[in-house]
Scaffold this motif. Structure first.
Motif, short mmCIF file in Angstrom:
data_model
loop_
_atom_site.label_atom_id
_atom_site.label_comp_id
_atom_site.label_asym_id
_atom_site.label_seq_id
_atom_site.Cartn_x
_atom_site.Cartn_y
_atom_site.Cartn_z
N TRP A 226 -6.75 -6.56 2.55
CA TRP A 226 -5.77 -5.63 3.11
C TRP A 226 -5.19 -6.23 4.38
CZ3 TRP A 226 -2.62 -1.68 3.95
CH2 TRP A 226 -2.53 -1.08 5.21
N LEU B 262 -1.91 -5.18 -0.18
CA LEU B 262 -3.24 -4.92 -0.75
C LEU B 262 -3.49 -5.91 -1.88
CD1 LEU B 262 -3.83 -1.06 -1.14
CD2 LEU B 262 -5.40 -2.71 -0.14
N ARG C 146 -9.11 3.81 -0.69
CA ARG C 146 -9.46 2.45 -1.10
C ARG C 146 -9.53 1.52 0.11
NH1 ARG C 146 -5.34 3.98 -4.67
NH2 ARG C 146 -6.00 4.31 -6.83
N ILE C 147 -8.54 1.62 0.98
CA ILE C 147 -8.51 0.76 2.16
C ILE C 147 -9.70 1.08 3.07
CG2 ILE C 147 -7.19 0.18 4.23
CD1 ILE C 147 -4.65 0.89 2.56
N THR D 227 2.88 -3.66 4.55
CA THR D 227 1.49 -3.61 4.10
C THR D 227 1.29 -4.49 2.87
OG1 THR D 227 1.85 -1.70 2.63
CG2 THR D 227 1.26 -1.22 4.92
N HIS E 271 -1.73 -5.52 7.36
CA HIS E 271 -0.49 -4.83 7.71
C HIS E 271 0.03 -5.34 9.03
CE1 HIS E 271 -1.68 -1.59 10.75
NE2 HIS E 271 -2.82 -2.18 10.48
N ALA F 202 -9.98 -2.77 -4.43
CA ALA F 202 -9.27 -3.39 -3.30
C ALA F 202 -10.21 -4.36 -2.59
CB ALA F 202 -8.77 -2.33 -2.34
N ASP G 151 -3.43 5.14 -1.13
CA ASP G 151 -4.45 4.09 -1.09
C ASP G 151 -5.41 4.24 0.08
OD1 ASP G 151 -3.66 2.44 -3.34
OD2 ASP G 151 -1.89 1.86 -2.16
N ALA H 16 0.84 -1.20 0.00
CA ALA H 16 0.00 0.00 0.00
C ALA H 16 0.87 1.25 0.00
CB ALA H 16 -0.92 0.00 1.22
N THR I 272 -7.17 5.83 8.60
CA THR I 272 -6.36 4.99 7.73
C THR I 272 -5.09 5.72 7.32
OG1 THR I 272 -8.34 3.89 6.89
CG2 THR I 272 -6.34 3.65 5.61
N ARG J 280 -12.67 -1.44 4.33
CA ARG J 280 -12.99 -1.65 5.74
C ARG J 280 -14.46 -1.37 6.02
NH1 ARG J 280 -7.77 1.41 8.50
NH2 ARG J 280 -6.65 -0.48 9.12
#
Length: 341
Positions: free
Chosen positions: A90, A79, A39-40, A77, A92, A87, A36, A32, A62, A44
């Motif tokens: 995810w 993705l 998108r993340i 990270t 991390h 996406a 991003d 990531a 985020t 979520r």
């Protein structure tokens, strides 16, 4: 005889390379970037909506997670994107630079609801655990070590994926809330101390007080100035207060967050008391009550419906009983699962 433990690089058993999940899962993988964050966050939120959770991710939070000075996004990270570039997965792994008693690596992952049941979650946990082992081995700290994650108790299927990878429940947390429409507790006067609004010039003294207050709490580690500043995406300064003694030293503190993006999902507005602490020499003198009562009034004055906070169910200070006595009720719960090294 003094107990000894093996060197951390031996205990961590870190792989030389962290294998990226294979293409058989149907996703294209890459690290990531800060760009991003939207998108993340959208991923979520889709997951939280599907699970009926009473909170939502925000882009600000985020972004905060992606900008810690000690993080290497290229390595920490992962993705996963579908053929349309959306996406869908995810993960991390993260460390805490200030750790002095137990060196920790925290892992987290999210799978799009439409992509569950395909092995993606299992692959994310394997990837994040491998990277966590590398982070621990590379920490240079010869300490007990822990890989940890938090699982919402409303999603037991997530905990099962981690448990299949060797994680075990170790600590339990409850989120409590109090209706502010009910009569609020009086703010007790505490001899030798006064409660004042948070101010920037008090901030580092509060950080140092927090490190001292929580030194005897399980799982708590000192926060460096960078860590302290980095966790401020939802910080609410007008809802935060500091108790000072007659020499203007920090005796206690209450730090609040304002999570407006959660309110629609929860069904009410709330102020969140993220940190509450009283120095040992001031405990038993109702200073915590004075801080919480002041915080409740600040929330209520802004038209907020509930006061919220969370507590370790085995908190050694008896915080759970204090909150219950002030009218807080258990509303939600989560579990920490770990691999102890």
């Amino acid at each position: 005889m003094t107990d000894t433990i093996a060197p951390l690089d031996v205990r961590a058993a870190a792989p030389a390379h962290v294998p990226v999940p294979g293409p058989d899962l149907g996703l294209a993988w890459r690290p990531a970037t800060v760009q991003d964050a939207a998108r993340i966050t959208a991923l979520r939120v889709r997951s939280q909506e599907a699970d009926g959770l009473p909170y939502r991710a925000s882009e600000a939070e985020t972004t905060q997670e992606l900008t810690g000075e000690w993080r290497d996004l290229r390595l920490d990270t992962l993705l996963g994107f579908d053929a349309d570039g959306t996406a869908r997965a995810w993960a991390h792994a993260d460390t805490s630079p200030g750790d002095e008693r137990v060196v920790r690596a925290f892992v987290e992952g999210t799978v799009d609801p439409a992509w569950r049941g395909r092995g993606v979650g299992t692959a994310l946990v394997a990837w994040s655990q491998a990277r966590a082992r590398q982070l621990l081995a590379g920490s240079g700290k010869e300490l007990p070590a822990r890989i940890a994650t938090y699982c919402d108790d409303a999603t037991p299927e997530v905990a099962r994926v981690y448990e299949a990878a060797g994680f075990r429940p170790i600590r339990y947390y409850t989120e409590m809330r109090r209706a502010l429409g009910l009569a609020l507790p009086d703010v007790p006067q505490v001899d030798g101390a006064r409660v004042v609004p948070w101010a920037p010039e008090l901030d580092d003294a509060v950080r140092r007080a927090h490190n001292d207050v929580f030194a005897d709490h399980w799982g708590s580690e000192p926060r460096t100035p960078e860590q302290w500043r980095q966790g401020r995406a939802m910080f609410a300064p007008t809802w935060s207060f500091v108790a000072l003694d007659d020499a203007d030293r920090v005796a206690g503190y209450a730090v609040s967050g304002r999570y407006e993006h959660d309110w629609a999902a929860a069904g009410f507005s709330s102020g969140y008391t993220e940190l509450l602490g009283v120095r040992r020499e001031w405990r038993g003198r109702r200073l915590a009550v004075a801080l919480l009562a002041t915080v409740m009034r600040a929330y209520a004055d802004d038209g907020i419906e509930y006061a919220e906070l969370d507590v370790d169910t085995e908190n050694p200070s008896g915080a759970h009983g204090l909150y219950a006595a002030l009218g807080y009720e258990v509303a939600h719960s989560s579990t920490m699962l770990t691999i102890e090294l």
